[in-house]
Write a protein that holds these residues in place. Structure first.
Motif, PDB file in Angstrom:
ATOM      1  N   GLN A  98     -19.078  -2.534   9.088  1.00 48.05           N
ATOM      2  CA  GLN A  98     -18.745  -3.459   8.007  1.00 48.05           C
ATOM      3  C   GLN A  98     -18.662  -2.669   6.710  1.00 48.05           C
ATOM      4  O   GLN A  98     -19.582  -1.924   6.408  1.00 48.05           O
ATOM      5  CB  GLN A  98     -19.818  -4.548   7.904  1.00 48.05           C
ATOM      6  CG  GLN A  98     -19.289  -5.903   7.453  1.00 48.05           C
ATOM      7  CD  GLN A  98     -19.304  -6.033   5.943  1.00 48.05           C
ATOM      8  OE1 GLN A  98     -20.274  -5.651   5.313  1.00 48.05           O
ATOM      9  NE2 GLN A  98     -18.232  -6.524   5.343  1.00 48.05           N
ATOM     10  N   PRO A  99     -17.573  -2.707   5.969  1.00 44.55           N
ATOM     11  CA  PRO A  99     -16.336  -3.413   6.304  1.00 44.55           C
ATOM     12  C   PRO A  99     -15.535  -2.665   7.367  1.00 44.55           C
ATOM     13  O   PRO A  99     -15.902  -1.559   7.747  1.00 44.55           O
ATOM     14  CB  PRO A  99     -15.586  -3.405   4.967  1.00 44.55           C
ATOM     15  CG  PRO A  99     -16.054  -2.170   4.289  1.00 44.55           C
ATOM     16  CD  PRO A  99     -17.475  -1.982   4.706  1.00 44.55           C
ATOM     17  N   ASN A 156      -8.335  -6.790   3.850  1.00 41.49           N
ATOM     18  CA  ASN A 156      -9.190  -6.717   2.657  1.00 41.49           C
ATOM     19  C   ASN A 156      -9.119  -5.299   2.100  1.00 41.49           C
ATOM     20  O   ASN A 156      -9.282  -4.332   2.865  1.00 41.49           O
ATOM     21  CB  ASN A 156     -10.638  -7.031   3.038  1.00 41.49           C
ATOM     22  CG  ASN A 156     -10.915  -8.522   3.080  1.00 41.49           C
ATOM     23  OD1 ASN A 156     -10.504  -9.247   2.174  1.00 41.49           O
ATOM     24  ND2 ASN A 156     -11.591  -8.966   4.121  1.00 41.49           N
ATOM     25  N   PRO A 204      -7.466  -3.639   8.658  1.00 42.21           N
ATOM     26  CA  PRO A 204      -7.660  -4.975   8.110  1.00 42.21           C
ATOM     27  C   PRO A 204      -7.194  -5.049   6.657  1.00 42.21           C
ATOM     28  O   PRO A 204      -7.170  -4.041   5.948  1.00 42.21           O
ATOM     29  CB  PRO A 204      -9.168  -5.192   8.229  1.00 42.21           C
ATOM     30  CG  PRO A 204      -9.770  -3.846   8.423  1.00 42.21           C
ATOM     31  CD  PRO A 204      -8.724  -2.966   9.002  1.00 42.21           C
ATOM     32  N   GLY A 259     -14.273  -4.331  10.374  1.00 41.56           N
ATOM     33  CA  GLY A 259     -14.514  -4.832  11.732  1.00 41.56           C
ATOM     34  C   GLY A 259     -13.268  -4.924  12.599  1.00 41.56           C
ATOM     35  O   GLY A 259     -13.197  -4.308  13.662  1.00 41.56           O
TER      36      GLY A 259
END
Ligand SMILES: Nc1nc2c(c(=O)[nH]1)N[C@H]1C(S)=C(S)[C@@H](COP(=O)(O)OP(=O)(O)OC[C@H]3O[C@@H](n4cnc5c(N)ncnc54)[C@H](O)[C@@H]3O)O[C@H]1N2
Ligand code: MOO
Length: 397
Positions: A273-274, A294, A292, A276
């Motif tokens: 995390q971050p 974000n 991902p 995942g």
């Protein structure tokens, strides 16, 4: 759930060593040496003077004062130096070849500076102010080893040992494609619910920092056909495609929907995390890594998975970042079962967390100079505890 190391291995396996090319020294800057380079000359190439002064026999200039005739003048670059006749000195400049017979250089400051006859007022210690052939490196020795990053000092050495070109590995050509129907080009007007597209700027810079060449494709909305058409139009020229966004569990996961259907890209949750939700595989035979969306997740995923794989493909002897032990200035918490990469500021052995764990905190990310690594089995750490930090070069000023 995959471990960090398992997914690192999956991504690394996608990127084989890049082919070699021979480039000029200027073009080799910030590249990685592909093969050992041997010195074609020794350094220094010949015994020479370390000072402007007079080449002499030490036994003839001690004890001072002494007056001796100046038999010759040896500027740097002179190629026909004659042996030092007994009872004489030769005026010599820094870097000029030492005449046979001389075993000391008397710096000009210890003399009256005479050009026909010189008065030596103080004599240096025996054997001083000489630079000996080969004391830095011998001819034929390895000057630079394969896998070395080529910075200023390495390029200076390459030139000093006579290299005109250097073997390096070709830079990986990396395509960067952001996805998301909420995205707008920075600077354009925003409607409610829209945001500026920032991951392609972040990832392209990260690719360049890692030694690759990045090409940003224009971001696409959450539309599988448009996404696949954009990817397929560009893929043939690339060594790697990096996408951002569209890989989690929502109803419009464009990257997952498009690539999962091809069957050559695998999506998995990684215990970190971050970062995942991850995916990796090939599309039309070209490696693809799906990060991902974000912004902090994209950054950390690139750091943990893509950067080391790119640098290994470039032949780096040390593909990872520098890590250091650091002492926490404040307590922190971390979810069980996931390796946390918190943003931190490292200074003089201490580290402070910058912002919370949220993967959207890009302004806090921009103030960080390290990632604080909290292992999977650690859920709390008190102030004063020792942690491992990954130093993000370039952010360290
Ligand atoms: N029900 C679940 N929801 C979410 C999960 C989950 O496991 N179950 N995982 C969360 C995690 S963790 C992450 S990380 C994100 C990853 O989501 P996606 O990769 O699908 O990314 P998006 O949904 O497209 O975007 C997430 C976030 O980032 C912003 N974004 C995306 N692209 C850009 C860009 N190019 N520039 C700037 N900002 C971008 C986007 O607007 C969203 O706010 O999913 C969680 N959800
Ligand atoms: O893994 Mo997500 O990357 O927590 O924000």
């Amino acid at each position: 759930m995959r471990t960090v190391e398992e997914h690192q291995a999956v991504v690394a396996a996608l990127l084989p060593p890049l082919p070699e090319e021979e480039v000029s020294l200027a073009a080799a800057h910030n590249r990685v040496l592909a093969r050992d380079v041997r010195a074609s000359v020794a350094l220094p190439g010949f015994d020479n003077s370390a000072m402007d002064g007079y080449a002499a026999r030490w036994s003839e200039v001690a004890p001072p004062p002494v007056r001796l005739p100046v038999a010759d003048d040896i500027p740097a670059g002179r190629t026909d130096v004659v042996p030092l006749a007994p009872g004489t000195v030769q005026r010599i400049m820094t870097g000029a070849p030492l005449p046979d017979g001389a075993d000391v250089v008397v710096p000009v400051e210890l003399t009256d500076g005479g050009t026909d006859v010189v008065e030596i007022r103080d004599s240096p210690a025996a054997g001083t102010h000489l630079r000996h052939a080969g004391e830095d490196i011998a001819a034929g020795a390895v000057a630079l080893t394969a896998g070395s990053p080529l910075g200023a000092a390495q390029l200076g050495l390459a030139a000093a040992v006579g290299a005109r070109t250097l073997p390096v590995r070709r830079r990986p050509r990396v395509l960067v494609l952001s996805t998301g129907s909420e995205l707008v080009e920075p600077g354009a007007p925003l409607l409610p619910g829209q945001i500026y597209e920032s991951n392609s700027a972040l990832l392209a810079a990260a690719v360049e920092d890692a030694g690759g060449t990045a090409r940003r494709l224009h971001f696409v909305p959450d539309d599988v056909d448009q996404f696949l058409a954009t990817v397929r139009a560009e893929l043939a020229t690339a060594d790697l495609l990096i996408t951002s966004g569209g890989v989690s569990a929502g109803a419009y996961e464009v990257v997952k929907d498009a690539f999962a259907a091809l069957g050559t890209v695998e999506f998995a949750k990684v215990a970190m995390q971050p970062g995942g939700p991850q995916g990796a595989g090939t599309v039309d035979g070209v490696p693809v890594v799906t990060l991902p969306g974000n912004p902090v997740s994209s950054f950390v995923s690139f750091e943990v998975f893509v950067r080391p794989a790119l640098r290994r493909a470039l032949g780096h002897a040390a593909p990872g970042r520098l890590r250091a032990p650091a002492v926490l200035t404040a307590p922190l918490r971390s979810p069980a079962g996931r390796r946390q990469f918190l943003r931190g500021r490292y200074d003089g052995g201490l580290v402070s967390q910058v912002g919370g764990p949220g993967s959207h905190l890009v302004a806090h990310l921009a103030r960080a100079n390290c990632l604080v690594v909290v292992p999977e089995d650690v859920t709390e750490l008190p102030a004063g505890a020792q942690v491992d930090v990954v130093l993000i070069e370039g952010a360290l000023q």
